[in-house]
Motif scaffolding. Structure first.
Motif, PDB file in Angstrom:
ATOM      1  N   LEU A  65       0.812  -1.212   0.000  1.00 25.26           N
ATOM      2  CA  LEU A  65       0.000   0.000   0.000  1.00 25.26           C
ATOM      3  C   LEU A  65       0.848   1.266   0.000  1.00 25.26           C
ATOM      4  O   LEU A  65       0.497   2.259  -0.644  1.00 25.26           O
ATOM      5  CB  LEU A  65      -0.912  -0.017   1.222  1.00 25.26           C
ATOM      6  N   ILE A  99      -8.413   3.418   5.970  1.00 24.07           N
ATOM      7  CA  ILE A  99      -8.451   2.185   5.186  1.00 24.07           C
ATOM      8  C   ILE A  99      -8.283   1.024   6.163  1.00 24.07           C
ATOM      9  O   ILE A  99      -7.270   0.938   6.857  1.00 24.07           O
ATOM     10  CB  ILE A  99      -7.339   2.175   4.115  1.00 24.07           C
ATOM     11  N   ASN A 101      -8.040  -2.968   6.645  1.00 24.53           N
ATOM     12  CA  ASN A 101      -7.771  -4.260   6.012  1.00 24.53           C
ATOM     13  C   ASN A 101      -8.216  -5.362   6.978  1.00 24.53           C
ATOM     14  O   ASN A 101      -7.560  -5.643   7.964  1.00 24.53           O
ATOM     15  CB  ASN A 101      -6.278  -4.388   5.693  1.00 24.53           C
ATOM     16  N   ILE A 127     -11.687  -3.266   3.446  1.00 29.71           N
ATOM     17  CA  ILE A 127     -11.217  -4.273   2.490  1.00 29.71           C
ATOM     18  C   ILE A 127     -11.436  -5.638   3.128  1.00 29.71           C
ATOM     19  O   ILE A 127     -10.846  -5.933   4.174  1.00 29.71           O
ATOM     20  CB  ILE A 127      -9.731  -4.046   2.141  1.00 29.71           C
ATOM     21  N   LYS A 150     -11.028  -8.419  -1.459  1.00 28.86           N
ATOM     22  CA  LYS A 150      -9.678  -8.852  -1.760  1.00 28.86           C
ATOM     23  C   LYS A 150      -9.737 -10.271  -2.287  1.00 28.86           C
ATOM     24  O   LYS A 150     -10.697 -10.969  -1.994  1.00 28.86           O
ATOM     25  CB  LYS A 150      -8.731  -8.708  -0.571  1.00 28.86           C
ATOM     26  N   LEU A 152      -7.065  -7.706  -4.075  1.00 27.94           N
ATOM     27  CA  LEU A 152      -7.296  -6.377  -4.611  1.00 27.94           C
ATOM     28  C   LEU A 152      -6.240  -6.039  -5.660  1.00 27.94           C
ATOM     29  O   LEU A 152      -5.051  -6.119  -5.380  1.00 27.94           O
ATOM     30  CB  LEU A 152      -7.207  -5.393  -3.440  1.00 27.94           C
ATOM     31  N   GLN A 154      -4.191  -3.425  -8.151  1.00 32.40           N
ATOM     32  CA  GLN A 154      -3.696  -2.052  -8.013  1.00 32.40           C
ATOM     33  C   GLN A 154      -4.686  -1.071  -8.626  1.00 32.40           C
ATOM     34  O   GLN A 154      -5.007  -0.048  -8.018  1.00 32.40           O
ATOM     35  CB  GLN A 154      -2.332  -1.918  -8.687  1.00 32.40           C
ATOM     36  N   PHE A 157      -7.773  -0.586  -6.460  1.00 33.70           N
ATOM     37  CA  PHE A 157      -7.482   0.211  -5.273  1.00 33.70           C
ATOM     38  C   PHE A 157      -7.380   1.698  -5.634  1.00 33.70           C
ATOM     39  O   PHE A 157      -7.911   2.548  -4.925  1.00 33.70           O
ATOM     40  CB  PHE A 157      -6.200  -0.263  -4.588  1.00 33.70           C
ATOM     41  N   ALA A 160     -10.773   3.028  -6.099  1.00 36.70           N
ATOM     42  CA  ALA A 160     -11.403   3.227  -4.794  1.00 36.70           C
ATOM     43  C   ALA A 160     -10.912   4.525  -4.144  1.00 36.70           C
ATOM     44  O   ALA A 160     -11.699   5.264  -3.539  1.00 36.70           O
ATOM     45  CB  ALA A 160     -11.130   2.032  -3.888  1.00 36.70           C
TER      46      ALA A 160
END
Length: 195
Positions: A65, A99, A101, A127, A150, A152, A154, A157, A160
């Motif tokens: 990320l 964000i 995860n 996510i 996921k 996910l 690139q 993302f 998003a």
């Protein structure tokens, strides 16, 4: 960063256009226009810088990320490995984006995502695993939480992040309008009470 120089050029261009067109404006109107330029009213979304909190226990995810969040657009970017660490960071400062995860050490992070979205006014991206996406989405969408499955890609993302930027700007505009409305209401009440 040549941001102040760019503003200065914009100010000069605006003043030059106003003066060369022989438009008679009071200094306050020019001041308002310059302040709107400084506040970002006329800026492109590409020039906005967003603060980000990443809540993730996965070092691999965090490393991947970090390359997708350039400092030129996302700063600061802070990482929390648990919900409790995220809450501590959110108590210290506000963030434009959070964000999450899922899963996290304490739980899936669903409740945390909703709480952050509702209480902090952040734009939240949750996510989660593809197998539970539909169920979780239906539970969190009304609280303004974005969901994405996921694994996910690139490109997904980055898309998003663009959605989140749009939502953040819309929220920022609503906040400005609410503040303006509140100020106008107070001014009206003050003027009617003194009359």
């Amino acid at each position: 960063r040549n941001f102040p120089k760019a503003l200065n050029r914009l100010e000069k261009m605006l003043l030059s256009v106003l003066l060369s067109a022989s438009i008679s404006l009071h200094g306050s109107w020019i001041f308002i226009a310059i302040n709107e330029i400084r506040s970002g009213e006329f800026m492109d979304l590409k020039e906005q810088i967003y603060s980000v909190l990443v809540v993730s226990a996965s070092e691999n995810f965090n490393n991947a990320l970090s390359s997708l969040l350039p400092v030129s657009k996302y700063e600061p970017v802070q990482y929390a490995g648990s919900i409790s660490a995220a809450k501590r960071l959110l108590a210290e400062r506000s963030f434009d984006f959070v964000i999450v995860n899922s899963p996290l050490p304490e739980d899936a992070g669903i409740g945390c995502s909703v709480d952050v979205s509702v209480a902090n006014g952040c734009i939240v991206l949750l996510i989660i695993q593809q197998s539970i996406l539909t169920d979780i989405h239906s539970r969190v969408v009304r609280q303004g939480v974005f969901t994405i499955a996921k694994p996910l890609s690139q490109q997904m993302f980055l898309t998003a992040l663009d959605w989140m930027a749009s939502a953040r700007e819309r929220l920022r505009n609503a906040e400005k309008k609410a503040l303006l409305f509140s100020k106008e209401k107070k001014d009206k009440e003050l003027s009617s009470s003194t009359a």
